[in-house]
Design an enzyme around this catalytic site. Structure first.
Site, PDB file in Angstrom:
ATOM      1  CG  ASP A  30       4.712   1.307  -6.647  1.00  0.00           C
ATOM      2  OD1 ASP A  30       3.827   0.450  -6.526  1.00  0.00           O
ATOM      3  OD2 ASP A  30       5.823   1.085  -7.182  1.00  0.00           O
ATOM      4  CB  ILE A  31       9.843   1.360  -4.794  1.00  0.00           C
ATOM      5  CG1 ILE A  31      11.288   1.754  -4.554  1.00  0.00           C
ATOM      6  CG2 ILE A  31       9.740   0.131  -5.672  1.00  0.00           C
ATOM      7  CD1 ILE A  31      12.065   0.763  -3.708  1.00  0.00           C
ATOM      8  CG  ASN A  87      -2.371  -5.543 -10.096  1.00  0.00           C
ATOM      9  OD1 ASN A  87      -3.275  -5.292 -10.889  1.00  0.00           O
ATOM     10  ND2 ASN A  87      -1.248  -4.822 -10.043  1.00  0.00           N
ATOM     11  N   GLY A  93      -1.484 -10.114 -12.085  1.00  0.00           N
ATOM     12  CA  GLY A  93      -0.247  -9.343 -12.101  1.00  0.00           C
ATOM     13  C   GLY A  93       0.276  -8.968 -10.727  1.00  0.00           C
ATOM     14  CD  GLN A  94      -1.306 -10.247  -4.867  1.00  0.00           C
ATOM     15  OE1 GLN A  94      -2.222 -10.984  -5.229  1.00  0.00           O
ATOM     16  NE2 GLN A  94      -1.118  -9.897  -3.609  1.00  0.00           N
ATOM     17  CG  HIS A 100      -0.615  -4.215  -2.915  1.00  0.00           C
ATOM     18  ND1 HIS A 100      -0.224  -5.532  -2.770  1.00  0.00           N
ATOM     19  CD2 HIS A 100      -0.356  -3.900  -4.213  1.00  0.00           C
ATOM     20  CE1 HIS A 100       0.234  -5.990  -3.924  1.00  0.00           C
ATOM     21  NE2 HIS A 100       0.172  -5.014  -4.824  1.00  0.00           N
ATOM     22  CG  LEU A 101      -6.821   0.493  -3.425  1.00  0.00           C
ATOM     23  CD1 LEU A 101      -7.349  -0.202  -4.674  1.00  0.00           C
ATOM     24  CD2 LEU A 101      -7.999   0.993  -2.573  1.00  0.00           C
ATOM     25  CG  HIS A 102      -1.443  -0.687  -7.390  1.00  0.00           C
ATOM     26  ND1 HIS A 102      -0.108  -0.460  -7.636  1.00  0.00           N
ATOM     27  CD2 HIS A 102      -1.563  -2.027  -7.261  1.00  0.00           C
ATOM     28  CE1 HIS A 102       0.547  -1.623  -7.670  1.00  0.00           C
ATOM     29  NE2 HIS A 102      -0.320  -2.586  -7.439  1.00  0.00           N
TER      30      HIS A 102
HETATM   31  P1  5GP Z   1       1.674  -5.633  -7.487  1.00  0.00           P
HETATM   32  O1  5GP Z   1       2.452  -5.892  -8.734  1.00  0.00           O
HETATM   33  O2  5GP Z   1       1.867  -6.752  -6.481  1.00  0.00           O
HETATM   34  O3  5GP Z   1       0.228  -5.297  -7.686  1.00  0.00           O
HETATM   35  O4  5GP Z   1       2.276  -4.325  -6.866  1.00  0.00           O
HETATM   36  C1  5GP Z   1       3.388  -4.297  -6.048  1.00  0.00           C
HETATM   37  C2  5GP Z   1       3.944  -2.912  -6.112  1.00  0.00           C
HETATM   38  O5  5GP Z   1       4.849  -2.761  -5.042  1.00  0.00           O
HETATM   39  C3  5GP Z   1       4.685  -2.591  -7.406  1.00  0.00           C
HETATM   40  O6  5GP Z   1       4.077  -1.486  -8.057  1.00  0.00           O
HETATM   41  C4  5GP Z   1       6.106  -2.287  -6.929  1.00  0.00           C
HETATM   42  O7  5GP Z   1       6.708  -1.231  -7.650  1.00  0.00           O
HETATM   43  C5  5GP Z   1       5.906  -1.950  -5.474  1.00  0.00           C
HETATM   44  N1  5GP Z   1       7.035  -2.287  -4.616  1.00  0.00           N
HETATM   45  C6  5GP Z   1       7.762  -3.450  -4.644  1.00  0.00           C
HETATM   46  N2  5GP Z   1       8.716  -3.417  -3.704  1.00  0.00           N
HETATM   47  C7  5GP Z   1       8.596  -2.216  -3.071  1.00  0.00           C
HETATM   48  C8  5GP Z   1       9.319  -1.602  -2.001  1.00  0.00           C
HETATM   49  O8  5GP Z   1      10.266  -2.147  -1.438  1.00  0.00           O
HETATM   50  N3  5GP Z   1       8.921  -0.354  -1.626  1.00  0.00           N
HETATM   51  C9  5GP Z   1       7.867   0.287  -2.230  1.00  0.00           C
HETATM   52  N4  5GP Z   1       7.561   1.510  -1.772  1.00  0.00           N
HETATM   53  N5  5GP Z   1       7.172  -0.265  -3.239  1.00  0.00           N
HETATM   54  C10 5GP Z   1       7.530  -1.506  -3.648  1.00  0.00           C
END
Ligand code: 5GP
Ligand code: ZN
Length: 114
Positions: A30-31, A87, A93-94, A100-102
């Protein structure tokens, strides 16, 4: 899908720090990590969110979860475990509309989430 961020990452069009890749899945850090270890596992097939899953996706999702488990183990979470999170849509909170699975590890997590 052409304009999906995670489809672009899976195709290598946007750089990421890769954890693992095979024909079906892509895993990357994750970034903006929320734990000492934080990576995402995605199917290469574009599915917007968990609510969009169909019965034909059940084997794919089973393999995705098992892959996350194997990678979490390899990255040091076998003994103490980790948080595995999907999420889903706005209340979940998506923020990126590609399922995607965190996987979060390396520290104890709070419950319930805020
Ligand atoms: P969500 O909030 O949809 O469950 O999670 C999306 C995740 O993707 C967030 O934790 C966010 O930090 C990560 N993310 C968003 N943009 C990028 C990106 O360009 N590269 C990477 N590696 N992660 C990203
Ligand atoms: Zn996508």
């Amino acid at each position: 899908m052409d304009d999906c961020l995670f489809c672009k990452i899976a195709r290598g069009e946007i750089p990421s720090k890769k954890v693992f890749e095979d024909e079906e899945f892509f895993a990357f850090y994750d970034i903006a990590p929320k734990a000492p270890l934080h990576f995402l596992v995605i199917p290469k097939k574009h599915i917007a969110n968990l609510m969009e899953l169909e019965s034909g996706d059940s084997d794919l999702v089973g393999r995705l979860i098992f892959m996350a488990q194997e990678l979490a183990r390899e990255l040091g979470c076998g003994e103490k475990g980790a948080r595995f999170v999907f999420n889903c849509k706005s209340d979940g909170g998506q923020t990126v509309d590609h399922v995607h699975l965190h996987v979060l590890g390396g520290r104890a997590m709070d419950w319930p989430p805020g």
